[in-house]
Enzyme design. Structure first.
Site, PDB file in Angstrom:
ATOM      1  N   SER A 159     -17.644  40.832  14.665  1.00 13.97           N
ATOM      2  CA  SER A 159     -18.083  39.762  15.964  1.00 13.97           C
ATOM      3  C   SER A 159     -17.146  39.886  17.297  1.00 13.97           C
ATOM      4  O   SER A 159     -16.728  40.711  17.659  1.00 13.97           O
ATOM      5  CB  SER A 159     -18.517  38.367  15.357  1.00 13.97           C
ATOM      6  OG  SER A 159     -18.664  37.513  15.967  1.00 13.97           O
ATOM      7  N   TYR A 185     -12.021  32.827  11.404  1.00 13.61           N
ATOM      8  CA  TYR A 185     -13.455  33.937  11.627  1.00 13.61           C
ATOM      9  C   TYR A 185     -13.102  35.519  12.147  1.00 13.61           C
ATOM     10  O   TYR A 185     -13.076  36.704  11.908  1.00 13.61           O
ATOM     11  CB  TYR A 185     -14.552  32.769  12.015  1.00 13.61           C
ATOM     12  CG  TYR A 185     -16.057  33.699  12.342  1.00 13.61           C
ATOM     13  CD1 TYR A 185     -16.437  33.968  10.964  1.00 13.61           C
ATOM     14  CD2 TYR A 185     -16.032  34.559  13.551  1.00 13.61           C
ATOM     15  CE1 TYR A 185     -17.990  34.827  11.650  1.00 13.61           C
ATOM     16  CE2 TYR A 185     -17.566  34.609  13.789  1.00 13.61           C
ATOM     17  CZ  TYR A 185     -18.014  34.889  13.077  1.00 13.61           C
ATOM     18  OH  TYR A 185     -19.035  36.280  12.422  1.00 13.61           O
TER      19      TYR A 185
END
Length: 313
Positions: A159, A185
């Protein structure tokens, strides 16, 4: 100095467009997190090209719904459901042990984002345990099947949020530092990118190409823990608009890495918008890859740390 890989495809290309004309009728694929969103679209496209596809999912009922939809839409009946909970190493081991025969394509797509501080029974922070360690354990366990395929492809879904944190080896699991869900994350997504770097180097001799991908910003179930009010405030603040994609566009780069002859023999790279990402720059707020996410020393260290954590579980 390596040459940046580019293709004719762009941020608006769809998975079906990048797979057009590609025959996967003799290939077997596994897509994790294939019960919705980008994972479902990735599986759908691979099936549409003729691949035998296993949907590796936590919720078999949701997986069955997607499988029937894929069969109806593509006519490909070689769609299977298998239970896989990446946060549970027993589940990961069972999935790998049940696999028989070669595996040509593995798309490590599943993930969680923005969850409150949670540790697994092994003491691992949940983002790191699920997004990285689960996929690390799965892929290394499936290595013999990937090697048996002769020219396998592994896609590690990262990501742009990897830019929020490197892998903090001194406190991977937020046992001492204050917990931040975004940093947690981000750390796990950096780990996904670093996995591709080291796996590509280790497994090149087996004909296994491993690359990382930033799929794009897509409204999927992954975002269920994101604060909607905060997102709305961001979009109304005058900040650069988020480059939203459809699920079909979000799956395109994963499908490209999994199938395209344009990327034969390419490994250890980080792709976005169907092209290899450029190095991160201060003037590029929506793209680029951080140097620490491509660092071979960090990648080798992460591999050893991950191996040690799993051995001690």
């Amino acid at each position: 100095m390596t040459t940046r890989i580019t293709t004719p495809f762009t941020a608006t290309s769809t998975a079906a467009e990048v797979a057009a004309g590609i025959d996967l009728s003799s290939r077997r694929a596994v897509v994790t997190g294939a019960s919705s969103g980008i994972g479902a679209e990735t599986a759908r496209t691979l099936a549409g090209a003729g691949a035998e596809v296993t949907l590796a999912v936590r919720n078999p009922a949701a997986g069955e719904h997607v499988a029937q939809d894929i069969i109806a839409g593509t006519g490909n009946k070689q769609i299977h459901i298998a239970v896989l909970d990446l946060a549970d190493q027993t589940s990961v081991a069972a999935f790998a042990a049940a696999w028989q025969g070669p595996l040509h394509i593995l798309v490590n797509n599943a993930g969680i984002m923005g969850v409150p501080l949670t540790h697994t029974p092994d003491g691992w922070e949940l983002h790191f345990a699920t997004n990285h360690l689960g996929h690390f354990s799965l892929t290394t366990a499936l290595h013999p099947a990937l090697a048996a395929a002769g020219s396998a492809r592994v896609v590690s879904v990262s990501s742009s949020q990897h830019r929020l944190s490197p892998v903090v080896f001194d406190d991977l699991h937020f046992q001492r530092r204050p917990y931040d869900a975004h940093a947690a994350y981000g750390q796990s997504k950096t780990a996904n990118a670093l996995f591709a770097v080291e796996a590509a180097q280790r497994w090149a001799g087996d004909g296994i190409a491993v690359n990382a991908v930033m799929p794009g910003v897509v409204r999927t179930n992954l975002m269920r823990h994101v604060d909607r009010d905060l997102l709305a405030q961001f979009e109304a603040s005058g900040a650069p608009a988020l480059p939203w994609k459809t699920a079909e566009q979000g799956a395109a780069t994963s499908v490209l890495l999994a199938t395209s002859p344009l990327l034969a023999g390419i490994g250890g790279r980080y792709f976005e918008d169907c092209n290899e990402a450029e190095p991160l720059r201060p003037d590029n707020l929506n793209g680029g890859v951080a140097a620490y996410a491509q660092d071979p020393d960090q990648a080798a260290r992460l591999w050893q740390v991950s191996t040690d954590l799993l051995a001690g579980a």
